[in-house]
Design an enzyme around this catalytic site. Structure first.
Site, PDB file in Angstrom:
ATOM      1  N   TYR A 175      -0.784   2.417  -6.847  1.00 20.34           N
ATOM      2  CA  TYR A 175       0.069   3.291  -5.713  1.00 20.34           C
ATOM      3  C   TYR A 175      -0.242   5.000  -5.902  1.00 20.34           C
ATOM      4  O   TYR A 175       0.122   5.358  -6.996  1.00 20.34           O
ATOM      5  CB  TYR A 175       1.716   3.042  -6.386  1.00 20.34           C
ATOM      6  CG  TYR A 175       2.472   3.495  -5.234  1.00 20.34           C
ATOM      7  CD1 TYR A 175       2.883   2.690  -4.143  1.00 20.34           C
ATOM      8  CD2 TYR A 175       3.214   4.601  -5.360  1.00 20.34           C
ATOM      9  CE1 TYR A 175       4.002   3.266  -2.935  1.00 20.34           C
ATOM     10  CE2 TYR A 175       4.355   5.165  -4.333  1.00 20.34           C
ATOM     11  CZ  TYR A 175       4.494   4.222  -3.478  1.00 20.34           C
ATOM     12  OH  TYR A 175       5.451   4.492  -2.359  1.00 20.34           O
ATOM     13  N   TYR A 184       0.286   5.244   4.685  1.00 22.94           N
ATOM     14  CA  TYR A 184       1.488   4.688   3.751  1.00 22.94           C
ATOM     15  C   TYR A 184       2.276   4.127   4.490  1.00 22.94           C
ATOM     16  O   TYR A 184       3.447   4.485   5.140  1.00 22.94           O
ATOM     17  CB  TYR A 184       2.164   6.313   3.467  1.00 22.94           C
ATOM     18  CG  TYR A 184       3.173   6.227   2.374  1.00 22.94           C
ATOM     19  CD1 TYR A 184       2.735   5.836   0.953  1.00 22.94           C
ATOM     20  CD2 TYR A 184       4.276   6.499   2.618  1.00 22.94           C
ATOM     21  CE1 TYR A 184       3.787   5.763   0.141  1.00 22.94           C
ATOM     22  CE2 TYR A 184       5.393   6.614   1.594  1.00 22.94           C
ATOM     23  CZ  TYR A 184       4.897   6.123   0.348  1.00 22.94           C
ATOM     24  OH  TYR A 184       6.140   6.161  -0.529  1.00 22.94           O
TER      25      TYR A 184
END
Lengths: 136, 389
Positions: B295, B345
Site C-alpha cells: 500500500y 487510488y
C-alpha cells in the site's frame, strides 16, 4: 489569517477545551491507577476505571516529530502550517502547532512550552513555542 | 495451519475504468465492477449471497442489491481502517465462505475521490465521531490545520527519517520505480509518463521534509470488485486465485491519526503484527513471495512497510530500494501496476487486482512464473496463489 475554526467538544474532551479556553493545559489522569492519557477517553484502558481527574500540566516538553504543511491550503491557517507531535514532560503526547519560530529552525527534540491561540467561538488551542535559550 | 488457509478463492475480478471524472454515481460504479467480476467468474448476481465493503464506502447494501438484483443476501459486513483495511474485505469474504455463512461473496469499493469528495481536500470541519473508523481521532488534528492524510502520515514519516537517516530522495527512488511500472500500464493514470529522480526532487512540497507532490497517490474515480467462493466451487470456475492466507492486525491506538500516540512512530508495528500472522500460520514464508503489492498511498509508508513486513531490516529499506529490489529483477518486484502512486487510488483494492493479474499471467509488467503474490495495506493483508490444477 482568518479565525481558526473552533474545536469540536465532546463529553470526553469538554474539560480539556474548557481549560484551554481559560489558558490552562490540562490532561486526563485515571482516578484508579493514575495513568496519564491523551486524548481523553471514557475508560482507562489499563484498569478500566471510569473516574478520572483533570490535572494541570507543566506545559513544557520537546518536539517528537513535525511536518511543515504547504498544500492544500485552507483559509483559516497561515502556511506553512507547522504541525508537531509534542512529547510533554508528564509522559504524554499531543499533536499541535509550533508558533513564534522560523519553519527552518524546527527540529526534532526542540524544547518547547505551551501558549494559546484563539479560535472562533471564544475558545483556544494549546500550541507550543521554543523555550527561551538558557543564558550562558 | 489455520482453517482459513486455501479455504476460499477469488474467482472473479472486475473494475470500471479509472478516471478523474466518472460522471456517474458510486453505486453505479460498484454495480458495473461487480457485474464484470461475476462475468469473469462465470457466475451471475443470482449466485451472490454475501457482500463486503469498507466502512467508509458510500454505496449502501440495500441500494446496491436493488440495482444488481440479487434475490437473497445471507450475510454482509464492512471493514474499518480505511485503506489500511483494504485487504480485510478479502479476509471477511474468505472467513464467510469458509464458515459456510455465505457461498458467493462480492467485495467492492467504489470512489469518486477526484470528482467527488477528494481525500486530499483541506476540510477543517470536525466531527466527534462518524461511521468512518479513525475519524474520532481527527478532532485532535483538524483544529491545528492537520487536515489531510498526507499531513497525518507525514508526522510519522519525519520521525522515521530522523531515526534511520532517510531522505526524501530515498522515497523518490521508490516512486521512480512505481512510475516506471505505471508507464507500461494502459490502465494507469501515469501511462507512458515515467519520471527521473530529478523530476521527483523538483516537485513541490506537500508536507516537508517527508512528502512531495510526486510521493502522493492519485485521487481517482472508479470501482473494483471481486467474487470470492469456497475452494470446491472455485475449482469449477475458469481462473481461480487461491486466498492462501488472509489476516488483519488492529493494534492499540494504531489507526491513522490515532497512532501518533504510539511509542515508536519509526516502525509500522501493525504491519509487523500482520506479517507475524501471514507468515506464521499459513505455511508460507517470505521467500515464497514472487511479487508484492504494498500500500503506497504515500511513498514513505511503502518503505516503512517493507521493513515492518520483514523483507529488510529496520532502516534498510532505503538501500533495498536503491539496490533495485522493487524492480522486475529484484528480490521483491513490487506494485507492478505502478502502485497507488502510478496507477490510481481505488483505496487499495486495485493493488489486489494487479496481484490477480500477475497470478493469471496478464500483468503489463508480468513477473515470469509468478505463483505467490503478497498484498498488504498497513494492517490487513492477503497472500494469493495460483492453484495447482
Amino acid at each position: 489569517m482568518s479565525e481558526r475554526p473552533a474545536p469540536i467538544v465532546t463529553e470526553d474532551s469538554e474539560p480539556f477545551w474548557a481549560a484551554a479556553a481559560a489558558g490552562r493545559l490540562m490532561a486526563q489522569r485515571c482516578a484508579g491507577c493514575h495513568r496519564m492519557q491523551h486524548p481523553p477517553r471514557p475508560m482507562c484502558p489499563s484498569c478500566h476505571a471510569t473516574d478520572s481527574e483533570w490535572v494541570e500540566l507543566a506545559g513544557t516538553g520537546s518536539v517528537y516529530s513535525f511536518s511543515l504543511l504547504h498544500h492544500p491550503r485552507h483559509p483559516a491557517f497561515d502556511y506553512p502550517v507547522i504541525a508537531a507531535i509534542v512529547s510533554l514532560d508528564e509522559g504524554i503526547r499531543m499533536v499541535s502547532n509550533l508558533v513564534e519560530v522560523d519553519p527552518g529552525d524546527v527540529r526534532i527534540d526542540l524544547p518547547v512550552e505551551v501558549t494559546f491561540a484563539p479560535t472562533a467561538g471564544s475558545m483556544a488551542l494549546p500550541v507550543f513555542r521554543p523555550l527561551p535559550e538558557p543564558r550562558p | 495451519m489455520i482453517a482459513l488457509a486455501d479455504a476460499a478463492a477469488i474467482v472473479g475480478a472486475g473494475q470500471t475504468e479509472f478516471s478523474k471524472a466518472a460522471g456517474r454515481s458510486e453505486t453505479q460504479l460498484a454495480c458495473e465492477a461487480i457485474v464484470a467480476a461475476l462475468d469473469d467468474a462465470g457466475l451471475t448476481t443470482t449466485d451472490v449471497d454475501g457482500l463486503v465493503s469498507y466502512t467508509i464506502d458510500p454505496v449502501e447494501e440495500t441500494e446496491l442489491v436493488r440495482a444488481i438484483g440479487s434475490p437473497q443476501i445471507a450475510w454482509s459486513s464492512r471493514v474499518p481502517y480505511g485503506g489500511g483495511g483494504s485487504q480485510g474485505v478479502l479476509l471477511h469474504a474468505a472467513a464467510a465462505v469458509a464458515s459456510g455463512v455465505a457461498r458467493v461473496v462480492v467485495v467492492y469499493r467504489a470512489v469518486k475521490a477526484r470528482s467527488g469528495a477528494r481525500f486530499g481536500a483541506a476540510q477543517a470541519a470536525t466531527r466527534p465521531t462518524s461511521a468512518h473508523s479513525g475519524s474520532t481521532a481527527m478532532q485532535w488534528l483538524l483544529p491545528f490545520g492537520v487536515l489531510t492524510p498526507a499531513s497525518w502520515m507525514s508526522l510519522n514519516a519525519t520521525r522515521y527519517m530522523h531515526t534511520y537517516g532517510v531522505t526524501n530522495a530515498d522515497f523518490g527512488r521508490a516512486v521512480v520505480q512505481m512510475r516506471t511500472y505505471a508507464a507500461k500500464n494502459p490502465n494507469a493514470h501515469f501511462y507512458e509518463r515515467p519520471i527521473t529522480l530529478d523530476d521527483h526532487q523538483r516537485s513541490r512540497w506537500i508536507a516537508e521534509p517527508a512528502i512531495r507532490l510526486l510521493d502522493c497517490c492519485q485521487e481517482t474515480d472508479g470501482a473494483v470488485a471481486f467474487v470470492v467462493a469456497g475452494r470446491d466451487r472455485a475449482m469449477d470456475t475458469p481462473e481461480p486465485v487461491m486466498i492462501a492466507a488472509a489476516a488483519g492486525a488492529g493494534l492499540f491506538e494504531e489507526e491513522i491519526g490515532s497512532d501518533h500516540y504510539r511509542a515508536d512512530l519509526s516502525r509500522m508495528e501493525g504491519s509487523a503484527a500482520l506479517a507475524a500472522q501471514l507468515f506464521g500460520q499459513f505455511g508460507i514464508t517470505r521467500d515464497d513471495v514472487d511479487v508484492a503489492m504494498v500500500y503506497d498511498a504515500f511513498s514513505p509508508i511503502l518503505l516503512m512497510q517493507l521493513e515492518a513486513l520483514g523483507f529488510c531490516g529496520f532502516g534498510e529499506a532505503k538501500d533495498f530500494v536503491a539496490d533495485g529490489h522493487l524492480g522486475p529483477g529484484g528480490l521483491l518486484p513490487c506494485n507492478t501496476n505502478g502502485g497507488l502512486i502510478g496507477e490510481g487510488y481505488i483505496h487499495g483494492l486495485n493493488l489486489t487486482l494487479e496481484a490477480v493479474r500477475q497470478l493469471r499471467g496478464r500483468s503489463c509488467n508480468q513477473i515470469d512464473g509468478a505463483r505467490t503474490a503478497l498484498v498488504t495495506a498497513s494492517r490487513t493483508g492477503v497472500i494469493l496463489q495460483r492453484p495447482d490444477r
